[in-house]
Design an enzyme around this catalytic site. Structure first.
Site, PDB file in Angstrom:
ATOM      1  N   THR A  83       0.695  -1.581  -0.022  1.00 27.30           N
ATOM      2  CA  THR A  83      -0.158  -0.122   0.045  1.00 27.30           C
ATOM      3  C   THR A  83       1.227   1.788   0.098  1.00 27.30           C
ATOM      4  O   THR A  83       1.895   1.118   0.722  1.00 27.30           O
ATOM      5  CB  THR A  83      -1.415   0.137   1.479  1.00 27.30           C
ATOM      6  OG1 THR A  83      -1.572   1.473   1.419  1.00 27.30           O
ATOM      7  CG2 THR A  83      -0.140   0.116   3.062  1.00 27.30           C
ATOM      8  N   ASN A  84       0.629   2.324  -0.614  1.00 30.30           N
ATOM      9  CA  ASN A  84       1.034   3.718  -0.795  1.00 30.30           C
ATOM     10  C   ASN A  84       1.013   4.247   0.821  1.00 30.30           C
ATOM     11  O   ASN A  84       1.850   4.892   1.042  1.00 30.30           O
ATOM     12  CB  ASN A  84       0.772   3.875  -2.303  1.00 30.30           C
ATOM     13  CG  ASN A  84       1.267   4.118  -3.255  1.00 30.30           C
ATOM     14  OD1 ASN A  84       2.278   4.664  -3.481  1.00 30.30           O
ATOM     15  ND2 ASN A  84       0.576   3.055  -3.579  1.00 30.30           N
ATOM     16  N   CYS A 196      -1.061   5.147  -5.459  1.00 27.60           N
ATOM     17  CA  CYS A 196      -2.279   4.119  -4.616  1.00 27.60           C
ATOM     18  C   CYS A 196      -2.740   3.250  -5.417  1.00 27.60           C
ATOM     19  O   CYS A 196      -2.853   3.180  -6.513  1.00 27.60           O
ATOM     20  CB  CYS A 196      -3.901   4.734  -4.243  1.00 27.60           C
ATOM     21  SG  CYS A 196      -5.280   4.079  -3.614  1.00 27.60           S
ATOM     22  N   GLU A 198      -4.622   1.196  -5.688  1.00 25.37           N
ATOM     23  CA  GLU A 198      -6.270   0.807  -6.920  1.00 25.37           C
ATOM     24  C   GLU A 198      -5.871   1.716  -7.687  1.00 25.37           C
ATOM     25  O   GLU A 198      -6.613   1.095  -8.001  1.00 25.37           O
ATOM     26  CB  GLU A 198      -7.243   0.429  -5.534  1.00 25.37           C
ATOM     27  CG  GLU A 198      -7.162  -0.409  -4.841  1.00 25.37           C
ATOM     28  CD  GLU A 198      -6.635  -0.552  -3.512  1.00 25.37           C
ATOM     29  OE1 GLU A 198      -6.040  -0.969  -2.878  1.00 25.37           O
ATOM     30  OE2 GLU A 198      -5.510   0.793  -3.255  1.00 25.37           O
TER      31      GLU A 198
END
Length: 241
Positions: A83-84, A196, A198
């Site tokens: 994850t960022n 991000c 996603e």
């Protein structure tokens, strides 16, 4: 090959991409039936999301560190955080972990160097764009960053948390992301990092006016390369493989 430990679940959609890309990279490098020696600890994102909403980064860091320690205890020889945004709490993982921790910002900076750019735009959640921790990591590699204006940052946050992290990809959101890339191009960005994980579900290179750095894919490939290296190193902002 060294065993990779992935702290995931934030959201599980992007963690699934990490699993796929790491294994693809290992097979690409080693051929045949080879796949990754890989552990995944998939956290309950609702718990992590509440830490984000509350601004409780100390608790978030405690959860991240416990996950990292569990992976190392299970034999992980390299840890990545899939994850960022949660790299805001990365210090809690990096300090004294005992095995290399591959920071996503270091992998992104390496990809920017490969593209020959030192000025990249960032698309991501508001903390990633506004809190400084991400830009500072990149600056340590000599990479300058630009971010969209406030209305676009607000819209990005909506797209990420109201849609993408629950598995929705709306055509109008892809259109908004394309406009955000053009905004960053006008601000002088030479490439755009999808900061991000996603966002890679909603925007591809074919959609964009600038080169894109898909951070999940970039990070996952770098993890596989380090795991395959004789002496992997991922500390103090340096990647050696």
């Amino acid at each position: 090959m060294r065993r990779i430990g992935v702290i995931g679940g934030m959201s599980w959609y992007s963690t699934a991409e990490y699993y796929r890309v790491i294994n693809e990279r290992v097979q690409e490098r080693r051929g045949g039936h080879h796949s990754a020696d890989l552990l995944v600890h998939s956290l309950d994102f609702a718990q992590i999301r509440q830490c984000q909403v509350d601004g409780d980064w100390e608790r978030a860091g405690t959860i991240m560190r416990a996950s990292a320690d569990g992976l190392v205890g299970a034999g992980a020889e390299l840890v990545v955080l899939a994850t960022n945004l949660m790299h805001k709490a990365a210090g809690a993982i990096e300090d004294g972990l005992g095995v290399p921790f591959l920071h996503i910002g270091d992998a992104v900076a390496q990809e920017a160097a490969r593209l020959g750019t030192r000025r990249i735009g960032l698309l991501g959640t508001r903390p990633v764009l506004e809190d400084g921790f991400y830009a500072e990591r990149l600056a340590g590699h000599g990479v300058d960053t630009v971010v969209p204006e406030a209305p676009t940052r607000h819209r990005l946050n909506e797209i990420i948390f109201d849609e993408l992290t629950v598995g929705e990809v709306r055509p109008e959101s892809t259109t908004a992301l394309q406009a955000a890339v053009r905004e960053l191009a006008a601000a002088g960005a030479q490439a755009v990092a999808l900061a991000c994980t996603e966002l890679e579900l909603a925007l591809t290179q074919a959609d964009a006016a600038l080169p894109l750095i898909a951070t999940a894919r970039t990070h996952a490939r770098a993890a596989a390369d380090l795991a395959l290296s004789p002496t992997p190193h991922a500390t103090n902002g340096t990647l050696v493989g």
